[in-house]
Motif scaffolding. Sequence first.
Motif, PDB file in Angstrom:
ATOM      1  N   SER A  50       0.933  -1.078  -0.045  1.00 43.16           N
ATOM      2  CA  SER A  50      -0.085   0.092   0.098  1.00 43.16           C
ATOM      3  C   SER A  50       0.802   1.124   0.058  1.00 43.16           C
ATOM      4  O   SER A  50       1.685   1.497   0.959  1.00 43.16           O
ATOM      5  CB  SER A  50      -0.971   0.128   1.381  1.00 43.16           C
ATOM      6  OG  SER A  50      -1.762   1.006   1.333  1.00 43.16           O
ATOM      7  N   GLY A  51       0.722   2.177  -0.976  1.00 43.58           N
ATOM      8  CA  GLY A  51       1.424   3.240  -1.188  1.00 43.58           C
ATOM      9  C   GLY A  51       3.082   3.003  -1.393  1.00 43.58           C
ATOM     10  O   GLY A  51       3.924   3.897  -1.340  1.00 43.58           O
ATOM     11  N   PHE A  52       3.521   1.940  -2.078  1.00 42.74           N
ATOM     12  CA  PHE A  52       4.789   1.855  -2.422  1.00 42.74           C
ATOM     13  C   PHE A  52       4.999   0.637  -3.333  1.00 42.74           C
ATOM     14  O   PHE A  52       4.176  -0.063  -3.522  1.00 42.74           O
ATOM     15  CB  PHE A  52       5.454   0.950  -0.949  1.00 42.74           C
ATOM     16  CG  PHE A  52       7.054   0.606  -1.466  1.00 42.74           C
ATOM     17  CD1 PHE A  52       7.838   1.810  -1.295  1.00 42.74           C
ATOM     18  CD2 PHE A  52       7.462  -0.485  -1.652  1.00 42.74           C
ATOM     19  CE1 PHE A  52       9.315   1.486  -1.619  1.00 42.74           C
ATOM     20  CE2 PHE A  52       8.909  -0.916  -1.820  1.00 42.74           C
ATOM     21  CZ  PHE A  52       9.843   0.306  -1.836  1.00 42.74           C
ATOM     22  N   VAL A  53       5.815   0.976  -4.458  1.00 45.63           N
ATOM     23  CA  VAL A  53       6.192   0.016  -5.478  1.00 45.63           C
ATOM     24  C   VAL A  53       7.586  -0.054  -5.749  1.00 45.63           C
ATOM     25  O   VAL A  53       8.237   0.954  -5.781  1.00 45.63           O
ATOM     26  CB  VAL A  53       5.295   0.560  -6.942  1.00 45.63           C
ATOM     27  CG1 VAL A  53       5.837  -0.299  -8.066  1.00 45.63           C
ATOM     28  CG2 VAL A  53       3.888   0.450  -6.809  1.00 45.63           C
ATOM     29  N   SER A  54       8.041  -1.270  -5.976  1.00 50.93           N
ATOM     30  CA  SER A  54       9.679  -1.393  -6.380  1.00 50.93           C
ATOM     31  C   SER A  54       9.681  -2.121  -7.675  1.00 50.93           C
ATOM     32  O   SER A  54       8.963  -3.248  -7.848  1.00 50.93           O
ATOM     33  CB  SER A  54      10.377  -2.204  -5.166  1.00 50.93           C
ATOM     34  OG  SER A  54      11.726  -2.394  -5.526  1.00 50.93           O
ATOM     35  N   CYS A  55      10.526  -1.795  -8.446  1.00 47.55           N
ATOM     36  CA  CYS A  55      10.688  -2.314  -9.915  1.00 47.55           C
ATOM     37  C   CYS A  55      12.115  -2.446 -10.150  1.00 47.55           C
ATOM     38  O   CYS A  55      12.839  -1.808  -9.494  1.00 47.55           O
ATOM     39  CB  CYS A  55      10.051  -1.520 -10.840  1.00 47.55           C
ATOM     40  SG  CYS A  55       8.255  -1.237 -10.805  1.00 47.55           S
ATOM     41  N   SER A  56      12.463  -3.349 -11.117  1.00 48.13           N
ATOM     42  CA  SER A  56      13.611  -3.663 -11.635  1.00 48.13           C
ATOM     43  C   SER A  56      13.742  -3.323 -13.165  1.00 48.13           C
ATOM     44  O   SER A  56      12.802  -3.570 -13.825  1.00 48.13           O
ATOM     45  CB  SER A  56      14.469  -4.962 -11.339  1.00 48.13           C
ATOM     46  OG  SER A  56      14.388  -5.137 -10.029  1.00 48.13           O
ATOM     47  N   PHE A  57      14.672  -2.836 -13.701  1.00 45.41           N
ATOM     48  CA  PHE A  57      14.883  -2.586 -14.923  1.00 45.41           C
ATOM     49  C   PHE A  57      16.170  -2.653 -15.549  1.00 45.41           C
ATOM     50  O   PHE A  57      17.200  -2.141 -14.931  1.00 45.41           O
ATOM     51  CB  PHE A  57      14.039  -1.240 -15.337  1.00 45.41           C
ATOM     52  CG  PHE A  57      14.218  -0.854 -16.501  1.00 45.41           C
ATOM     53  CD1 PHE A  57      13.120  -1.240 -17.393  1.00 45.41           C
ATOM     54  CD2 PHE A  57      15.016   0.216 -17.244  1.00 45.41           C
ATOM     55  CE1 PHE A  57      12.949  -0.964 -18.823  1.00 45.41           C
ATOM     56  CE2 PHE A  57      14.933   0.457 -18.456  1.00 45.41           C
ATOM     57  CZ  PHE A  57      13.887  -0.051 -19.471  1.00 45.41           C
ATOM     58  N   LYS A  58      16.362  -3.361 -16.738  1.00 48.44           N
ATOM     59  CA  LYS A  58      17.803  -3.527 -17.222  1.00 48.44           C
ATOM     60  C   LYS A  58      17.790  -2.667 -18.380  1.00 48.44           C
ATOM     61  O   LYS A  58      17.114  -2.568 -19.287  1.00 48.44           O
ATOM     62  CB  LYS A  58      18.095  -4.861 -17.725  1.00 48.44           C
ATOM     63  CG  LYS A  58      19.425  -5.210 -18.237  1.00 48.44           C
ATOM     64  CD  LYS A  58      19.707  -6.790 -18.319  1.00 48.44           C
ATOM     65  CE  LYS A  58      21.106  -6.915 -18.688  1.00 48.44           C
ATOM     66  NZ  LYS A  58      21.321  -8.444 -18.870  1.00 48.44           N
ATOM     67  N   VAL A  59      18.855  -1.746 -18.550  1.00 44.48           N
ATOM     68  CA  VAL A  59      18.907  -0.618 -19.648  1.00 44.48           C
ATOM     69  C   VAL A  59      19.097  -1.287 -20.949  1.00 44.48           C
ATOM     70  O   VAL A  59      19.999  -1.879 -21.261  1.00 44.48           O
ATOM     71  CB  VAL A  59      20.015   0.477 -19.195  1.00 44.48           C
ATOM     72  CG1 VAL A  59      20.015   1.467 -20.312  1.00 44.48           C
ATOM     73  CG2 VAL A  59      19.656   0.847 -17.743  1.00 44.48           C
ATOM     74  N   PRO A  60      18.095  -1.111 -21.762  1.00 42.63           N
ATOM     75  CA  PRO A  60      17.960  -1.868 -23.332  1.00 42.63           C
ATOM     76  C   PRO A  60      18.889  -0.856 -24.091  1.00 42.63           C
ATOM     77  O   PRO A  60      18.837   0.408 -23.944  1.00 42.63           O
ATOM     78  CB  PRO A  60      16.724  -1.923 -23.555  1.00 42.63           C
ATOM     79  CG  PRO A  60      15.781  -1.111 -22.728  1.00 42.63           C
ATOM     80  CD  PRO A  60      16.785  -0.570 -21.417  1.00 42.63           C
ATOM     81  N   PRO A  61      19.233  -1.252 -25.314  1.00 45.10           N
ATOM     82  CA  PRO A  61      20.002  -0.223 -26.274  1.00 45.10           C
ATOM     83  C   PRO A  61      18.797   0.700 -26.813  1.00 45.10           C
ATOM     84  O   PRO A  61      19.449   1.963 -26.948  1.00 45.10           O
ATOM     85  CB  PRO A  61      20.292  -1.259 -27.497  1.00 45.10           C
ATOM     86  CG  PRO A  61      20.228  -2.626 -26.802  1.00 45.10           C
ATOM     87  CD  PRO A  61      19.404  -2.470 -25.684  1.00 45.10           C
ATOM     88  N   ARG A  62      17.590   0.191 -27.021  1.00 41.52           N
ATOM     89  CA  ARG A  62      16.668   1.277 -27.824  1.00 41.52           C
ATOM     90  C   ARG A  62      16.525   2.561 -26.570  1.00 41.52           C
ATOM     91  O   ARG A  62      16.029   3.432 -27.207  1.00 41.52           O
ATOM     92  CB  ARG A  62      15.543   0.628 -27.730  1.00 41.52           C
ATOM     93  CG  ARG A  62      14.556   0.327 -26.543  1.00 41.52           C
ATOM     94  CD  ARG A  62      13.300  -0.685 -26.990  1.00 41.52           C
ATOM     95  NE  ARG A  62      12.666  -0.855 -25.806  1.00 41.52           N
ATOM     96  CZ  ARG A  62      12.869  -1.894 -24.714  1.00 41.52           C
ATOM     97  NH1 ARG A  62      13.860  -2.430 -24.909  1.00 41.52           N
ATOM     98  NH2 ARG A  62      12.280  -1.993 -23.652  1.00 41.52           N
ATOM     99  N   LEU A  63      16.801   2.584 -25.378  1.00 43.00           N
ATOM    100  CA  LEU A  63      16.613   3.844 -24.714  1.00 43.00           C
ATOM    101  C   LEU A  63      17.721   4.483 -24.078  1.00 43.00           C
ATOM    102  O   LEU A  63      17.673   5.153 -23.089  1.00 43.00           O
ATOM    103  CB  LEU A  63      15.864   3.328 -23.564  1.00 43.00           C
ATOM    104  CG  LEU A  63      14.556   2.637 -23.664  1.00 43.00           C
ATOM    105  CD1 LEU A  63      13.736   2.367 -22.137  1.00 43.00           C
ATOM    106  CD2 LEU A  63      13.583   3.621 -24.278  1.00 43.00           C
ATOM    107  N   THR A  64      18.933   4.202 -24.945  1.00 46.37           N
ATOM    108  CA  THR A  64      20.281   4.900 -24.734  1.00 46.37           C
ATOM    109  C   THR A  64      20.362   5.916 -25.702  1.00 46.37           C
ATOM    110  O   THR A  64      20.094   6.022 -26.820  1.00 46.37           O
ATOM    111  CB  THR A  64      21.345   4.071 -24.575  1.00 46.37           C
ATOM    112  OG1 THR A  64      21.546   3.409 -25.925  1.00 46.37           O
ATOM    113  CG2 THR A  64      21.262   2.855 -23.911  1.00 46.37           C
ATOM    114  N   ASP A  65      21.256   6.962 -25.146  1.00 44.36           N
ATOM    115  CA  ASP A  65      21.458   8.260 -25.967  1.00 44.36           C
ATOM    116  C   ASP A  65      22.808   7.740 -26.780  1.00 44.36           C
ATOM    117  O   ASP A  65      23.426   6.704 -26.779  1.00 44.36           O
ATOM    118  CB  ASP A  65      21.647   9.354 -25.433  1.00 44.36           C
ATOM    119  CG  ASP A  65      23.114   9.261 -24.262  1.00 44.36           C
ATOM    120  OD1 ASP A  65      23.593   8.422 -24.307  1.00 44.36           O
ATOM    121  OD2 ASP A  65      22.831  10.133 -23.377  1.00 44.36           O
TER     122      ASP A  65
END
Length: 158
Positions: A50-65
Amino acid sequence: MERVKNFLELNKEEAASVSQLTIHPHRVGSQCSFYEDFALRGIRVDRVESGFVSCSFKVPPRLTDKNGNLATGAVANLVDEVGGAVVHVEGLPMNVSVDMTISFLGTAKLNDELEITSKVLGQRGSYSGTSVLVRNKVTGELIAEGRHSLFGKQASKL
């Protein structure tokens, strides 16, 4: 101005790739939209309270500069999506972002594993405020800190 125009212009290879994309309109209750698939593919929800979310995400090539760093727009999108998820009520329309403030404190590289946490700061009427932290999961380095204000319908009290 000419430099900006040249920077944003697509080369022949990029233009050919874009012209081959099939973008279907998003309909509620159907599969995800192009935007959701492109930006959020790979995000994994680890914990919801309740009132909190935790996520994981691996940086993919499509979202890099061009320097191989996670693009600032992608960070803003993560703050928007995870900040909105923490106040979402099933059965009601998604909340609308009213304001976001993001402090960019570090960088994430291609394939870095990120931890994104969001918590509700408060709610008053139809307005909600959330805080979102984006950290490098291995080093603990704070990549970004966001504050997010949203407006949405409330559940009926009847």
